[in-house]
Design an enzyme around this catalytic site. Structure first.
Site, PDB file in Angstrom:
ATOM      1  N   TYR A   1      15.457  29.968  10.055  1.00 27.63           N
ATOM      2  CA  TYR A   1      14.514  30.684  10.578  1.00 27.63           C
ATOM      3  C   TYR A   1      14.228  30.511  12.248  1.00 27.63           C
ATOM      4  O   TYR A   1      14.207  29.536  12.658  1.00 27.63           O
ATOM      5  CB  TYR A   1      13.063  29.784  10.202  1.00 27.63           C
TER       6      TYR A   1
ATOM      7  N   ARG B   1     -11.452   0.124  14.159  1.00 26.71           N
ATOM      8  CA  ARG B   1     -11.023   1.018  13.042  1.00 26.71           C
ATOM      9  C   ARG B   1     -12.109   0.285  11.811  1.00 26.71           C
ATOM     10  O   ARG B   1     -13.171   1.059  11.730  1.00 26.71           O
ATOM     11  CB  ARG B   1      -9.491   0.691  12.552  1.00 26.71           C
TER      12      ARG B   1
ATOM     13  N   MET C   1      11.655  24.253   3.999  1.00 27.60           N
ATOM     14  CA  MET C   1      10.732  23.366   3.024  1.00 27.60           C
ATOM     15  C   MET C   1      11.617  22.824   1.946  1.00 27.60           C
ATOM     16  O   MET C   1      11.471  21.597   1.740  1.00 27.60           O
ATOM     17  CB  MET C   1       9.671  24.503   2.394  1.00 27.60           C
TER      18      MET C   1
ATOM     19  N   LYS D   1       0.955  -1.293   0.152  1.00 31.91           N
ATOM     20  CA  LYS D   1       0.055   0.109  -0.001  1.00 31.91           C
ATOM     21  C   LYS D   1       0.815   1.197  -0.036  1.00 31.91           C
ATOM     22  O   LYS D   1       2.086   1.182   0.213  1.00 31.91           O
ATOM     23  CB  LYS D   1      -0.975  -0.050   1.312  1.00 31.91           C
TER      24      LYS D   1
HETATM   25  C1  LIG Z   1      -0.921  -1.856   6.665  1.00 31.55           C
HETATM   26  C2  LIG Z   1      -1.326  -3.244   6.884  1.00 31.55           C
HETATM   27  C3  LIG Z   1      -0.800  -4.601   7.141  1.00 31.55           C
HETATM   28  C4  LIG Z   1       0.719  -4.528   7.143  1.00 31.55           C
HETATM   29  O1  LIG Z   1       0.970  -4.273   8.103  1.00 31.55           O
HETATM   30  P1  LIG Z   1       2.767  -4.079   8.753  1.00 31.55           P
HETATM   31  O2  LIG Z   1       2.485  -3.605  10.178  1.00 31.55           O
HETATM   32  O3  LIG Z   1       2.964  -3.102   7.761  1.00 31.55           O
HETATM   33  O4  LIG Z   1       3.120  -5.427   8.350  1.00 31.55           O
HETATM   34  C5  LIG Z   1      -1.547  -5.682   7.054  1.00 31.55           C
HETATM   35  N1  LIG Z   1      -2.868  -5.550   6.897  1.00 31.55           N
HETATM   36  C6  LIG Z   1      -3.697  -4.469   7.065  1.00 31.55           C
HETATM   37  C7  LIG Z   1      -4.952  -4.455   7.070  1.00 31.55           C
HETATM   38  C8  LIG Z   1      -3.097  -3.148   7.031  1.00 31.55           C
HETATM   39  O5  LIG Z   1      -3.635  -2.077   6.932  1.00 31.55           O
END
Ligand SMILES: *Cc1c(COP(=O)(O)O)cnc(C)c1O
Length: 386
Positions: A277, A151, A327, A53
């Site tokens: 800054y 979640r 930045m 992801k």
């Molecule tokens: C991001 C995620 C993972 C992987 O988690 P890691 O801690 O990066 O291995 C697995 N399952 C879900 C649903 C996630 O959101």
């Protein structure tokens, strides 16, 4: 072929590329991603879904996916439908699960691309089944259930209705329910016991509705510390990108990214000068090196100043950032080192070579390594280093 990042010669890489608008680059070791996947295959007695992801944790989803598949992963996981579709368009044919649905998600395009989705309500399931009907295919789904994280999983009170609806759609041939899964929020085995029992309850309820499903729960940390979480599949992200789930008991994962640039200019200053800054930092007599990366590129403003400034490698030596990070640029205090414009700077790399590590950055700025990786900005080109 170099096996890991430590075998990539930084001098063999360009400092910037035409595709990035920052004069810095991140070299990605696909060999290290592959090696980390193999290592986690040894650690886990279950098939591995490689989670790529957020553009493969910021390092390139397609290249990360290919490397993980070469290392023994058999499936891919992403957050959004669009991320799943991108992998398919690149020609990847492994199973892909996209678990985040929202009202205007491109569900139909995802189903058409053969991306498996994760409905967590009857209306979401309805949209998936409608897309399958319109396309004349069976959509694959894996249902996420809530077991303690609060979640995105289906709340327990809705399990029965969702499973019944899924069973009905399966019977009509428009749906294939592959799995029921959850995500663990705990960090120690004691915290996994209750969620795993809840997942078993959900699978039993799905079975009662006539669904035969696989179960999965573990991301990297649970997978590393508790074999009970392995079940039918582990979903691994961070560990494949070299983040040790438990740094106090390392699994021998290799760093996968080296971020480098060059000194753009130097200046010698007298004692009592201020830098950056806010005039928050007053120097002693020293040499300052300017580097062309700033907070828009992922160098957190929390990483400089005070007594605990992050250090980066300049001309082979570790030197602290000084003054507030801007930045687009930052200043490094190189002391009496003979640093000149054009010298190589390693912002992130391999701690075995003395380079700054993800763990150092994350503790310096008060976050986790994954956030450091994904914070590297869009101006910085990612190139395959090995
Ligand atoms: C991001 C995620 C993972 C992987 O988690 P890691 O801690 O990066 O291995 C697995 N399952 C879900 C649903 C996630 O959101």
């Amino acid at each position: 072929m170099p096996a890991v990042l430590s075998e990539i010669d930084p001098a063999a890489l360009p400092m910037a590329t035409a595709t990035g608008s920052s004069p810095s680059i991140v070299a990605v070791s696909t060999a290290a991603i592959q090696a980390n996947t193999s290592r986690m295959r040894e650690v886990c007695a279950a098939p591995v879904m490689a989670v790529v992801k957020a553009g493969g944790f910021g390092l390139g989803a397609v290249r990360a996916a290919r490397a993980a598949l070469a290392g023994g992963a058999t499936e891919l996981g992403v957050a959004t439908c669009a991320e799943g579709i991108e992998l398919r368009r690149a020609g990847i044919d492994a199973p892909i699960l996209a678990w985040m649905l929202h009202d205007d998600a491109p569900v139909r395009a995802a189903v058409a691309a053969g991306v498996r989705l994760s409905p967590t309500s009857v209306p979401q399931l309805g949209r998936i089944v409608a897309a399958a009907g319109a396309l004349g295919v069976a959509a694959e789904v894996e249902i996420e259930v809530e077991t303690g994280m609060n979640r995105s999983g289906t709340p327990r009170a809705d399990w029965a209705r969702l499973f019944e609806a899924a069973a009905t759609a399966s019977a009509s041939g428009l749906l294939q329910v592959v799995g029921v899964w959850t995500h663990l929020s705990g960090t120690s085995p004691a915290q996994f016991t209750a969620p795993l029992a809840h997942l078993d309850d959900a699978v039993a309820l799905a079975g009662a509705a006539g669904l035969r499903v696989r179960r999965h729960a573990a991301a990297s940390l649970p997978a590393a510390v508790d074999p009970r979480t392995h079940l039918d599949l582990v979903r691994l992200g961070a560990s494949l990108f070299g983040v040790e789930p438990t740094p106090e008991r390392p699994l021998g994962l290799a760093p996968v990214a080296r971020w480098q640039t060059r000194v753009s200019q130097t200046r010698d200053v007298c004692a009592g000068e201020s830098v950056g800054y806010g005039q928050t930092t007053i120097t002693s007599a020293t040499r300052l090196a300017l580097i062309p990366v700033g907070y828009a590129d992922g160098i957190s403003r929390r990483s400089s100043g005070g007594g605990r400034a992050m250090t980066v490698t300049v001309g082979g030596r570790r030197c602290p950032l000084i003054g507030a990070v801007s930045m687009d640029q930052s200043v490094v205090d190189v002391g009496d080192a003979p640093v000149t414009a054009g010298d190589r700077v390693i912002l992130l790399g391999d701690p075995a070579r003395g380079e700054p590590s993800l763990a150092e950055w994350s503790s310096a700025v008060g976050t986790i390594p994954q956030e450091v990786l994904t914070a590297i900005g869009p101006r910085v080109a990612r190139v395959v280093g090995a």
